[in-house]
Design an enzyme around this catalytic site. Sequence first.
Site, mmCIF file in Angstrom:
data_model
loop_
_atom_site.group_PDB
_atom_site.id
_atom_site.type_symbol
_atom_site.label_atom_id
_atom_site.label_comp_id
_atom_site.label_asym_id
_atom_site.label_seq_id
_atom_site.Cartn_x
_atom_site.Cartn_y
_atom_site.Cartn_z
ATOM 1 C CG HIS A 139 -57.117 54.497 48.574
ATOM 2 N ND1 HIS A 139 -56.398 54.185 47.452
ATOM 3 C CD2 HIS A 139 -57.699 53.335 48.968
ATOM 4 C CE1 HIS A 139 -56.519 52.892 47.186
ATOM 5 N NE2 HIS A 139 -57.322 52.358 48.091
ATOM 6 C CD GLU A 181 -54.253 56.877 45.963
ATOM 7 O OE1 GLU A 181 -55.139 56.309 46.634
ATOM 8 O OE2 GLU A 181 -54.125 56.752 44.739
ATOM 9 C CB SER A 215 -58.090 49.764 46.117
ATOM 10 O OG SER A 215 -57.396 49.562 47.319
#
Length: 542
Positions: free
Chosen positions: A455, A355, A232
């Site tokens: 995610h 995600e 991320s």
Amino acid sequence: MWSVLARGRRRSMVWPCWPAILTGLVVLAATAFAPASAAPGDLADPIATVATGSLRGLRADGIEKYLGVPFAASTAGDGRFAPPRPASSWDGVRPATAHGPQCPQSPPLPSVPALQPSSEDCLTIDMYVPEHAAGATLPVMVWLFGGAFLLGSNAQYDSPARLVREGQVVVAIPNYRVGPFGFLALPELAGEDGGATGTYGTLDQQAALRWIRDNAAAFGGDPDNVTLFGESAGGMSVCTQLASPTARGLYSKAIIESGSCARSPLAPPTEDAAYRTSADYAAGLGCGDPDTRLRCLRALPVDRLLDSPTTMLNTMDVSWRPVSDGVVVTSGPEAALADGAARGIPLIVGSNAGEGATFVALLDYAHGIVPDATGYELWVHDLFHDDSARVLAGYPLSGFPSAVAAITQVITDGFFACPASFITQAARRGGSRVWQYQFDDAPLSGNPLLPGAFHGAEVPYVFSGLMGLAIPLPPSGDQLSQRIQQSWARFAHTGDPETPALAPWPSTSDTTLELANDRTVLGDSFLAQHRCDLWSDIAHIG
């Protein structure tokens, strides 16, 4: 992460780190984790000597840990909004058996307390070392945590025990400053530091890399064999370091997990844009006079500096991220990689198949909102402006079972999958070998709030524990975890991630390795699956 709009209400664009997701899982999915077990304490505590003094670590999970080791001085006082300074030496043997405090930050969600104590004396590094590694020359893997450049800490990633133990690698996890503490940008700050401004968190990461270069041998690590990896905003941090001229020579390989490095709201803003954001922030705290605002901001207590919506994970636009200051960051990662910034540096780049589910769960479901058709169209218009008609045409609500499914797919494709491909293509044009993957396993199989490969879902397949808690994957998921860890470790050792279980995996073609517990296949449909022809013509996503 980007919030989902419902009832025409616009909320934030923010990126979570895995601990925030884990907290969401505990609250939303009632997932329980058992404490990680420690190895029997019948061996003497390990000792390592670094440039600033001797350290006493501990043995746990079959590895050695050295926790809370200072790599730079306190950032309080005149160290606030300034490049990191060297750590002081100490006498005797310093205990390194507990994590240091996290850097100042707001809680991940309004209803969630801080995960650990905070302090401006936060620039510490945690070292995870195979047993009896002294005198060896093992690869060093440096994890940069995610969290929207707003939150996160190294303590939340304890522990990568199996990766360290079976992969025979040293894993180093530094803290770095986040939010305005890490990314405030003002002309007067640029004047203080030779033009560098809005990149203090990035400089913290580089200070940690220099500390590793100087001290890796004390832990059996090879200072000339360093792999950056992160997820991320941590993946974006890896991309930023690849693009930064001041990080040259501090690493030799890199792994970017769901970094969204290309055309992203986390892409470095211009100095002028960052100056406006920071000036507005200062004015909101009563420090609006350009002649005195820096002195004013440095005099405020930490809690006051956090008393701003720009520091809140659930209510903010992305205000704080590395700035194109012309010194530390001279261009965005996509352009830098295409121009050869990572020439000769092997890269792994990947994204997850679903995600977007995380963002719906944390920023809509967690607030009692279920997006509907009206909310979907308003969300697209609000987020994509002049490109909204193209996005709606490419993702018509009629093509999905629900507005949630449409939003999930737009986020997955536009903010993660296609940017991963764009970064891969740019790096290859610039002379890098790149292996691209798509993670497609479901750690919470059957959970309607966080379905599929959301995610952050791959993080517990790389780490054995998070926040000191064991990760209970099912047998098939644990087998996939072993395969990923073996691949990441081989990459750190050799610069090639192919293993018997993950092969063939070419680095020079538009193919993507699909990582799932029931299949590991090489496919060429990734670009079509994620409608990357549509996204390739959008210069800035979000």
